[in-house]
Design a protein around this motif. Structure first.
Motif, PDB file in Angstrom:
ATOM      1  N   GLY A  42       7.040  -7.396   3.075  1.00  0.00           N
ATOM      2  CA  GLY A  42       7.363  -7.985   1.777  1.00  0.00           C
ATOM      3  C   GLY A  42       6.416  -7.531   0.693  1.00  0.00           C
ATOM      4  O   GLY A  42       6.837  -7.241  -0.438  1.00  0.00           O
ATOM      5  N   GLN A  43       5.125  -7.423   1.019  1.00  0.00           N
ATOM      6  CA  GLN A  43       4.133  -6.980   0.039  1.00  0.00           C
ATOM      7  C   GLN A  43       4.260  -5.486  -0.234  1.00  0.00           C
ATOM      8  O   GLN A  43       4.098  -5.036  -1.368  1.00  0.00           O
ATOM      9  N   ILE A  44       4.542  -4.716   0.805  1.00  0.00           N
ATOM     10  CA  ILE A  44       4.668  -3.261   0.638  1.00  0.00           C
ATOM     11  C   ILE A  44       5.808  -2.921  -0.322  1.00  0.00           C
ATOM     12  O   ILE A  44       5.677  -2.072  -1.202  1.00  0.00           O
ATOM     13  N   LEU A  45       6.933  -3.602  -0.167  1.00  0.00           N
ATOM     14  CA  LEU A  45       8.130  -3.259  -0.944  1.00  0.00           C
ATOM     15  C   LEU A  45       8.183  -3.935  -2.299  1.00  0.00           C
ATOM     16  O   LEU A  45       9.006  -3.579  -3.143  1.00  0.00           O
ATOM     17  N   GLN A  46       7.299  -4.886  -2.532  1.00  0.00           N
ATOM     18  CA  GLN A  46       7.396  -5.721  -3.729  1.00  0.00           C
ATOM     19  C   GLN A  46       7.342  -4.927  -5.024  1.00  0.00           C
ATOM     20  O   GLN A  46       8.115  -5.161  -5.943  1.00  0.00           O
ATOM     21  N   GLY A  47       6.445  -3.964  -5.128  1.00  0.00           N
ATOM     22  CA  GLY A  47       6.270  -3.257  -6.388  1.00  0.00           C
ATOM     23  C   GLY A  47       7.087  -1.994  -6.516  1.00  0.00           C
ATOM     24  O   GLY A  47       6.971  -1.292  -7.523  1.00  0.00           O
ATOM     25  N   LEU A  48       7.913  -1.683  -5.518  1.00  0.00           N
ATOM     26  CA  LEU A  48       8.679  -0.447  -5.551  1.00  0.00           C
ATOM     27  C   LEU A  48      10.022  -0.655  -6.226  1.00  0.00           C
ATOM     28  O   LEU A  48      10.557  -1.759  -6.258  1.00  0.00           O
ATOM     29  N   GLN A  49      10.583   0.430  -6.749  1.00  0.00           N
ATOM     30  CA  GLN A  49      11.877   0.364  -7.422  1.00  0.00           C
ATOM     31  C   GLN A  49      12.899   1.174  -6.629  1.00  0.00           C
ATOM     32  O   GLN A  49      13.373   0.725  -5.597  1.00  0.00           O
ATOM     33  N   GLN A  50      13.192   2.399  -7.093  1.00  0.00           N
ATOM     34  CA  GLN A  50      14.242   3.180  -6.454  1.00  0.00           C
ATOM     35  C   GLN A  50      13.923   3.585  -5.028  1.00  0.00           C
ATOM     36  O   GLN A  50      14.830   3.821  -4.227  1.00  0.00           O
ATOM     37  N   SER A  51      12.639   3.692  -4.671  1.00  0.00           N
ATOM     38  CA  SER A  51      12.288   4.207  -3.348  1.00  0.00           C
ATOM     39  C   SER A  51      12.112   3.112  -2.309  1.00  0.00           C
ATOM     40  O   SER A  51      11.689   3.390  -1.190  1.00  0.00           O
ATOM     41  N   ALA A  52      12.425   1.848  -2.641  1.00  0.00           N
ATOM     42  CA  ALA A  52      12.157   0.742  -1.718  1.00  0.00           C
ATOM     43  C   ALA A  52      12.900   0.918  -0.398  1.00  0.00           C
ATOM     44  O   ALA A  52      12.334   0.691   0.679  1.00  0.00           O
ATOM     45  N   PHE A  53      14.169   1.326  -0.450  1.00  0.00           N
ATOM     46  CA  PHE A  53      14.914   1.536   0.792  1.00  0.00           C
ATOM     47  C   PHE A  53      14.297   2.674   1.604  1.00  0.00           C
ATOM     48  O   PHE A  53      14.260   2.619   2.836  1.00  0.00           O
ATOM     49  N   GLY A  54      13.820   3.723   0.932  1.00  0.00           N
ATOM     50  CA  GLY A  54      13.205   4.845   1.639  1.00  0.00           C
ATOM     51  C   GLY A  54      11.945   4.440   2.363  1.00  0.00           C
ATOM     52  O   GLY A  54      11.720   4.822   3.519  1.00  0.00           O
ATOM     53  N   VAL A  55      11.087   3.648   1.699  1.00  0.00           N
ATOM     54  CA  VAL A  55       9.847   3.190   2.335  1.00  0.00           C
ATOM     55  C   VAL A  55      10.159   2.241   3.492  1.00  0.00           C
ATOM     56  O   VAL A  55       9.573   2.330   4.576  1.00  0.00           O
ATOM     57  N   PHE A  56      11.105   1.325   3.279  1.00  0.00           N
ATOM     58  CA  PHE A  56      11.499   0.388   4.332  1.00  0.00           C
ATOM     59  C   PHE A  56      12.019   1.149   5.545  1.00  0.00           C
ATOM     60  O   PHE A  56      11.646   0.858   6.693  1.00  0.00           O
ATOM     61  N   LEU A  57      12.861   2.155   5.322  1.00  0.00           N
ATOM     62  CA  LEU A  57      13.404   2.941   6.431  1.00  0.00           C
ATOM     63  C   LEU A  57      12.300   3.713   7.138  1.00  0.00           C
ATOM     64  O   LEU A  57      12.285   3.801   8.374  1.00  0.00           O
ATOM     65  N   PHE A  58      11.357   4.263   6.369  1.00  0.00           N
ATOM     66  CA  PHE A  58      10.251   5.018   6.957  1.00  0.00           C
ATOM     67  C   PHE A  58       9.451   4.130   7.913  1.00  0.00           C
ATOM     68  O   PHE A  58       9.096   4.548   9.022  1.00  0.00           O
ATOM     69  N   ILE A  59       9.160   2.912   7.492  1.00  0.00           N
ATOM     70  CA  ILE A  59       8.393   1.990   8.333  1.00  0.00           C
ATOM     71  C   ILE A  59       9.241   1.511   9.514  1.00  0.00           C
ATOM     72  O   ILE A  59       8.744   1.360  10.632  1.00  0.00           O
ATOM     73  N   ALA A  60      10.539   1.300   9.273  1.00  0.00           N
ATOM     74  CA  ALA A  60      11.412   0.772  10.318  1.00  0.00           C
ATOM     75  C   ALA A  60      11.544   1.714  11.499  1.00  0.00           C
ATOM     76  O   ALA A  60      11.712   1.267  12.647  1.00  0.00           O
ATOM     77  N   ILE A  61      11.473   3.026  11.264  1.00  0.00           N
ATOM     78  CA  ILE A  61      11.683   3.972  12.367  1.00  0.00           C
ATOM     79  C   ILE A  61      10.408   4.245  13.150  1.00  0.00           C
ATOM     80  O   ILE A  61      10.464   4.922  14.185  1.00  0.00           O
ATOM     81  N   LEU A  62       9.279   3.723  12.708  1.00  0.00           N
ATOM     82  CA  LEU A  62       8.020   3.990  13.402  1.00  0.00           C
ATOM     83  C   LEU A  62       8.092   3.662  14.892  1.00  0.00           C
ATOM     84  O   LEU A  62       7.657   4.470  15.726  1.00  0.00           O
ATOM     85  N   PRO A  63       8.652   2.493  15.305  1.00  0.00           N
ATOM     86  CA  PRO A  63       8.697   2.198  16.749  1.00  0.00           C
ATOM     87  C   PRO A  63       9.518   3.191  17.557  1.00  0.00           C
ATOM     88  O   PRO A  63       9.306   3.306  18.774  1.00  0.00           O
ATOM     89  N   SER A  64      10.445   3.899  16.920  1.00  0.00           N
ATOM     90  CA  SER A  64      11.277   4.837  17.685  1.00  0.00           C
ATOM     91  C   SER A  64      10.474   6.020  18.206  1.00  0.00           C
ATOM     92  O   SER A  64      10.942   6.739  19.097  1.00  0.00           O
ATOM     93  N   PHE A  65       9.279   6.226  17.681  1.00  0.00           N
ATOM     94  CA  PHE A  65       8.431   7.324  18.157  1.00  0.00           C
ATOM     95  C   PHE A  65       7.415   6.858  19.186  1.00  0.00           C
ATOM     96  O   PHE A  65       6.546   7.632  19.598  1.00  0.00           O
TER      97      PHE A  65
END
Length: 219
Positions: A42-65
């Motif tokens: 929630g804190q990471i994405l709070q200040g982002l605008q257009q790239s919020a989905f990109g950052v969320f997706l980047f963090i979300a896929i971390l466990p897949s590695f």
């Protein structure tokens, strides 16, 4: 006496100006600080605008590695599906339920992961750029990306052997296209995701079976 300057035209609120929140912002976000600090989504994405989905997706896929069979897909898959459903519904910023917003990776974990792909990310940073907005900005394109994320997230969730890294890498490219607003890369991702969905749907049959069960459960 000089005449007053002409007023600048009002910005188009329906098409917000792109802000540079790409790969460099992502690298800087996790670069300094206590390695044991847990970074809440929630804190990471709070200040982002257009790239919020990109950052969320980047963090979300971390466990897949993570090289533990079944674990990565079980964690990353539902998060990717959540992102895809929201994009499919036309949302421009992600919504996080409280139990997800209050969780997140440790700074040290993100730093190690970024360290492994730092060279590739910096090379991509020189190649990627905002372009071909038609594959990103319009609602149909935004929703179609969401649909492909849902299908890829479902595939990632399924126990298909030796595919975590494959789907993780594919989703990493999706996140970079969203981060850098690069429509050319997004088009490549569309083609790759469609090919993967078709191949694994017909070869394993698990995707069709899973979606059929899900549809019957909901309706």
């Amino acid at each position: 006496m000089n005449s007053p300057a002409d007023p600048s035209p009002a910005p188009d609120q329906s098409r917000p100006e792109y802000q540079n929140e790409g790969i460099r912002t992502l690298l800087a976000m996790f670069d300094h600080g206590d390695p044991d600090e847990r970074l809440r989504l929630g804190q990471i994405l709070q200040g982002l605008q257009q790239s919020a989905f990109g950052v969320f997706l980047f963090i979300a896929i971390l466990p897949s590695f993570i090289p533990v069979p079944g674990l990565g897909g079980a964690v990353s898959g539902p998060l990717v599906i959540l992102i895809g459903v929201q994009m499919l519904c036309g949302m421009r910023r992600p919504w996080l339920p409280g139990f997800i917003a209050n969780r997140g990776p440790r700074r040290g974990t993100m730093h190690k992961f970024l360290g492994k792909i730092d060279g590739a990310l910096r090379r991509l940073d020189r190649m990627l750029k905002p372009r071909r907005a038609a594959f990103l900005v319009p609602l149909p394109a935004h929703a179609f990306t969401g649909l492909l994320l849902v299908l890829t997230g479902v595939l990632l969730s399924l126990p298909i052997p030796f595919t975590n890294y494959l789907f993780g890498f594919q989703l990493l490219l999706f996140s970079l296209a969203l981060l850098e607003r690069d429509g050319t890369l997004m088009l490549v991702n569309w083609i790759g995701a469609i090919a993967a969905v078709l191949f694994f749907s017909f070869s394993s049959g698990q995707l069709v079976h899973y979606l059929t069960e899900l549809f019957q459960r909901w309706f």
